[in-house]
Design an enzyme around this catalytic site. Structure first.
Site, PDB file in Angstrom:
ATOM      1  N   LYS A  51       0.846  -1.176   0.231  1.00 33.97           N
ATOM      2  CA  LYS A  51       0.042  -0.063   0.038  1.00 33.97           C
ATOM      3  C   LYS A  51       0.847   1.412  -0.122  1.00 33.97           C
ATOM      4  CE  LYS A  51      -3.822  -2.158   2.115  1.00 33.97           C
ATOM      5  NZ  LYS A  51      -4.619  -2.630   3.501  1.00 33.97           N
ATOM      6  N   GLN A  95      -5.166  -1.319   9.331  1.00 38.00           N
ATOM      7  CA  GLN A  95      -4.936  -2.589   8.819  1.00 38.00           C
ATOM      8  C   GLN A  95      -5.620  -3.773   9.579  1.00 38.00           C
ATOM      9  OE1 GLN A  95      -3.520  -3.203   5.791  1.00 38.00           O
ATOM     10  NE2 GLN A  95      -4.338  -5.461   6.027  1.00 38.00           N
ATOM     11  N   ASP A 118     -11.211   2.745   3.650  1.00 37.12           N
ATOM     12  CA  ASP A 118     -11.703   1.283   3.578  1.00 37.12           C
ATOM     13  C   ASP A 118     -13.202   1.318   3.396  1.00 37.12           C
ATOM     14  OD1 ASP A 118      -9.791  -0.658   3.525  1.00 37.12           O
ATOM     15  OD2 ASP A 118      -9.485  -0.776   5.725  1.00 37.12           O
TER      16      ASP A 118
END
Ligand code: NAD
Length: 287
Positions: A51, A95, A118
């Site tokens: 990422k 995460q 997200d």
């Protein structure tokens, strides 16, 4: 035909790079993404590394905050409050999975929805459900739609889409996006009866189950488009080494369907590309 997710993701990153340059020039804003990693889960470390790399490659600012596995929920919430209030941070990603002593739902709820790249915050899932503009939509489902359109063209209306899986991360949001595209949507799951028969009706079949090679050729209508979200690590019988396979029995199903995403190289690469798109959208909204 193989639906090439690697190429689609690379194409999307080129488009995003241009849009990032334009935003810098016109508004003086450089989109920035902060990824928070708690603990030392090896798979998460790999995801975060990828990422960070791709974020900087498209010209965005990437920050990484690494916290020890012993971090308390209170300390993580304090860190998020700081990021929520920092106007230089446009996107925040925590995460997952988090260590067991931390409640993921509490953490997701604490992220500013405008920075929730997200797309897991209830405000964003609610906006997606209502079809409201401005929702940050979960990344993997967005990638699924892009790949389905690559095979079928822009107009998916009237297609029967069957989604296997009902998770908040993949199954439910992908079903809602397909509904927005005017598909007739069936959501199948672990308690569904006659799964094979239901799948046989699908023009678009999305498998998000987490079971290696689960979907078989006789479940798939001739000419269907198959989007395989699954990422499963299994042992290769020939070499004894581990390898990645999807939820769809690729060798069998690819003979029946018109288009299929491979694993690896299908949906996977689209997830990070769509994360970058969400970061750009969040930065635009902030300006
Ligand atoms: P999950 O475990 O949260 O959900 C799995 C779903 O499958 C559940 O809703 C369950 O009802 C359904 N299911 C389980 N057994 C079934 C059965 N026998 N018949 C029908 N349905 C059944 O998983 P998830 O987070 O949605 O992920 C699904 C898969 O996608 C996993 O392999 C995961 O690794 C992968 N994934 C890939 C990406 C990516 O970037 N490509 C992103 C997220 C998840």
């Amino acid at each position: 035909m193989i639906i090439d997710g690697k190429k689609a993701a690379a194409d999307l990153r080129v488009t995003l790079s241009k849009a990032v340059s334009e935003l810098k020039e016109t508004k003086g804003i450089t989109p920035s993404l902060t990824v928070v990693l708690v603990g030392e889960d090896p798979a998460s470390q790999v995801y975060v590394r990828n990422k960070v790399k791709q974020t900087t490659e498209v010209g965005m600012i990437s920050n990484e905050i690494k916290l020890p596995a012993s971090t308390s929920q209170t300390a993580l919430l304090a860190q998020l409050a700081q990021l929520n209030n920092d106007h230089r941070v446009h996107g925040i990603l925590v995460q997952l999975p988090l260590p067991k002593h931390i409640d993921e739902n509490v953490i997701i709820a604490a992220i500013n929805p405008e920075k929730d790249v997200d797309g897991f915050h209830a405000m964003n899932s609610g906006r997606l459900l209502n079809g409201e503009a401005g929702a940050l939509v979960p990344c993997t489902p967005q990638g699924c739609i892009i790949l389905a359109k690559q095979q079928l063209g822009h107009d998916l209306s009237g297609k029967h889409a069957v989604v296997i899986g009902r998770s908040n991360i993949v199954g439910k949001p992908v079903a809602l996006l397909l509904l927005q595209e005017n598909c007739t949507v069936t959501i199948a799951h672990s308690r569904t009866k006659d799964l094979a028969q239901i799948c046989q009706q699908a023009d678009i079949l999305v498998a998000a189950v987490g079971r290696p090679n689960f979907v078989k050729a006789d479940w798939v209508k001739k000419g269907a488009t198959v989007i395989d979200v699954g990422i499963n690590r299994i042992e290769d019988e020939k070499t004894g080494k581990t390898k990645l396979v999807g939820d769809v029995d690729f060798a069998e199903v690819s003979k029946v369907c018109a288009g299929i995403t491979p694993v690896p190289g299908g949906v996977g690469p689209m997830t990070i590309a769509c994360l970058l798109k969400n970061t750009l959208d969040a930065a635009k909204l902030s300006g």
